[in-house]
Scaffold this motif. Structure first.
Motif, PDB file in Angstrom:
ATOM      1  N   ILE A   1       0.845  -1.182   0.000  1.00 22.56           N
ATOM      2  CA  ILE A   1       0.000   0.000   0.000  1.00 22.56           C
ATOM      3  C   ILE A   1       0.887   1.240   0.000  1.00 22.56           C
ATOM      4  O   ILE A   1       1.864   1.310   0.735  1.00 22.56           O
ATOM      5  CB  ILE A   1      -0.926   0.027   1.227  1.00 22.56           C
ATOM      6  N   GLY A   2       0.543   2.208  -0.817  1.00 21.46           N
ATOM      7  CA  GLY A   2       1.280   3.466  -0.867  1.00 21.46           C
ATOM      8  C   GLY A   2       0.320   4.606  -1.119  1.00 21.46           C
ATOM      9  O   GLY A   2      -0.792   4.411  -1.615  1.00 21.46           O
ATOM     10  N   GLY A   3       0.721   5.797  -0.770  1.00 25.54           N
ATOM     11  CA  GLY A   3      -0.143   6.951  -0.989  1.00 25.54           C
ATOM     12  C   GLY A   3      -1.443   6.835  -0.220  1.00 25.54           C
ATOM     13  O   GLY A   3      -1.485   6.283   0.881  1.00 25.54           O
TER      14      GLY A   3
ATOM     15  N   MET B   1      -1.820   1.429  -8.733  1.00 25.06           N
ATOM     16  CA  MET B   1      -3.244   1.518  -9.044  1.00 25.06           C
ATOM     17  C   MET B   1      -3.779   2.655  -8.193  1.00 25.06           C
ATOM     18  O   MET B   1      -3.873   2.522  -6.970  1.00 25.06           O
ATOM     19  CB  MET B   1      -3.971   0.229  -8.673  1.00 25.06           C
ATOM     20  N   ASN B   2      -4.098   3.763  -8.816  1.00 26.45           N
ATOM     21  CA  ASN B   2      -4.573   4.925  -8.090  1.00 26.45           C
ATOM     22  C   ASN B   2      -5.889   4.601  -7.382  1.00 26.45           C
ATOM     23  O   ASN B   2      -6.844   4.170  -8.006  1.00 26.45           O
ATOM     24  CB  ASN B   2      -4.758   6.110  -9.046  1.00 26.45           C
ATOM     25  N   ARG B   3      -5.880   4.758  -6.065  1.00 29.42           N
ATOM     26  CA  ARG B   3      -7.057   4.484  -5.219  1.00 29.42           C
ATOM     27  C   ARG B   3      -7.577   3.054  -5.414  1.00 29.42           C
ATOM     28  O   ARG B   3      -8.761   2.789  -5.336  1.00 29.42           O
ATOM     29  CB  ARG B   3      -8.176   5.481  -5.504  1.00 29.42           C
ATOM     30  N   GLY B   4      -6.648   2.140  -5.675  1.00 28.79           N
ATOM     31  CA  GLY B   4      -7.013   0.747  -5.944  1.00 28.79           C
ATOM     32  C   GLY B   4      -7.792   0.088  -4.821  1.00 28.79           C
ATOM     33  O   GLY B   4      -8.679  -0.727  -5.072  1.00 28.79           O
ATOM     34  N   LEU B   5      -7.491   0.435  -3.573  1.00 26.40           N
ATOM     35  CA  LEU B   5      -8.210  -0.179  -2.457  1.00 26.40           C
ATOM     36  C   LEU B   5      -9.629   0.364  -2.327  1.00 26.40           C
ATOM     37  O   LEU B   5     -10.474  -0.263  -1.698  1.00 26.40           O
ATOM     38  CB  LEU B   5      -7.439   0.030  -1.146  1.00 26.40           C
ATOM     39  N   GLU B   6      -9.905   1.499  -2.946  1.00 28.41           N
ATOM     40  CA  GLU B   6     -11.259   2.044  -2.928  1.00 28.41           C
ATOM     41  C   GLU B   6     -12.128   1.392  -3.995  1.00 28.41           C
ATOM     42  O   GLU B   6     -13.332   1.599  -4.021  1.00 28.41           O
ATOM     43  CB  GLU B   6     -11.224   3.557  -3.126  1.00 28.41           C
TER      44      GLU B   6
ATOM     45  N   THR C   1      -8.481  -5.896  -2.282  1.00 24.30           N
ATOM     46  CA  THR C   1      -7.791  -6.026  -0.996  1.00 24.30           C
ATOM     47  C   THR C   1      -6.340  -6.363  -1.263  1.00 24.30           C
ATOM     48  O   THR C   1      -6.014  -7.053  -2.234  1.00 24.30           O
ATOM     49  CB  THR C   1      -8.408  -7.119  -0.109  1.00 24.30           C
ATOM     50  N   ILE C   2      -5.477  -5.866  -0.402  1.00 28.09           N
ATOM     51  CA  ILE C   2      -4.040  -6.084  -0.601  1.00 28.09           C
ATOM     52  C   ILE C   2      -3.700  -7.573  -0.528  1.00 28.09           C
ATOM     53  O   ILE C   2      -2.870  -8.070  -1.287  1.00 28.09           O
ATOM     54  CB  ILE C   2      -3.199  -5.231   0.379  1.00 28.09           C
ATOM     55  N   SER C   3      -4.377  -8.318   0.346  1.00 30.37           N
ATOM     56  CA  SER C   3      -4.090  -9.762   0.462  1.00 30.37           C
ATOM     57  C   SER C   3      -4.490 -10.504  -0.807  1.00 30.37           C
ATOM     58  O   SER C   3      -3.767 -11.399  -1.262  1.00 30.37           O
ATOM     59  CB  SER C   3      -4.785 -10.356   1.687  1.00 30.37           C
ATOM     60  N   GLN C   4      -5.611 -10.138  -1.406  1.00 28.67           N
ATOM     61  CA  GLN C   4      -6.047 -10.801  -2.639  1.00 28.67           C
ATOM     62  C   GLN C   4      -5.125 -10.448  -3.801  1.00 28.67           C
ATOM     63  O   GLN C   4      -4.770 -11.297  -4.609  1.00 28.67           O
ATOM     64  CB  GLN C   4      -7.487 -10.421  -2.987  1.00 28.67           C
ATOM     65  N   ILE C   5      -4.705  -9.206  -3.872  1.00 27.81           N
ATOM     66  CA  ILE C   5      -3.795  -8.789  -4.949  1.00 27.81           C
ATOM     67  C   ILE C   5      -2.459  -9.510  -4.816  1.00 27.81           C
ATOM     68  O   ILE C   5      -1.899  -9.981  -5.805  1.00 27.81           O
ATOM     69  CB  ILE C   5      -3.601  -7.261  -4.943  1.00 27.81           C
ATOM     70  N   ARG C   6      -1.956  -9.613  -3.593  1.00 21.03           N
ATOM     71  CA  ARG C   6      -0.697 -10.345  -3.386  1.00 21.03           C
ATOM     72  C   ARG C   6      -0.847 -11.798  -3.816  1.00 21.03           C
ATOM     73  O   ARG C   6       0.030 -12.352  -4.472  1.00 21.03           O
ATOM     74  CB  ARG C   6      -0.293 -10.281  -1.914  1.00 21.03           C
TER      75      ARG C   6
END
Length: 124
Positions: free
Chosen positions: A48-50, A67-72, A76-81
């Motif tokens: 996660i950044g920004g 990915m700009n505002r990707g978590l919005e 989820t970071i766990s799924q992307i990983r």
């Protein structure tokens, strides 16, 4: 009258005009290209950044892709990983111009991520 003449002669100083043209050509050079670029590589890290941005680092690549505002967007970071770590991906970046804060062009905004010919993420 003399004051106006002095003012105009300062405004059209050759050094000033050279500076203006230099900035113009720098911002419109290849370094500030508006072409979309495609990068391929093995995903080394996802974090996660920004502000709610998802940042991806590829193996042996100094650039960071985000990915700009990707978590919005419901990601989820766990799924992307889980989906990306140790996978070969194709990343298409958004066209961009000159960025004074990223002179070496090491930060790219992601438009599309493809894994095994399947689109995993695409900006709407």
């Amino acid at each position: 009258m003399g004051m106006k003449k002095y003012y105009w002669s300062k405004a059209f100083n050759p050094k000033f005009l050279l500076l203006i043209f230099g900035v113009y050509f720098l911002t419109n050079s290849r370094m500030g290209s508006s072409k979309e670029l495609v990068f391929t590589g093995l995903v080394e890290d996802v974090f996660i950044g920004g502000v709610n941005d998802v940042v991806i680092r590829l193996n042996k690549d100094p650039k960071r892709y985000f990915m700009n505002r990707g978590l919005e967007e419901g990601l989820t970071i766990s799924q992307i990983r889980k989906d990306l770590i140790n996978q070969v991906v194709v990343i298409e970046t958004k066209p961009e111009g000159f960025n004074l804060f990223d002179i070496y062009d090491n930060l790219k905004e992601i438009d599309v991520i493809t894994v095994n010919d399947n689109v995993l993420y695409k900006v709407q």
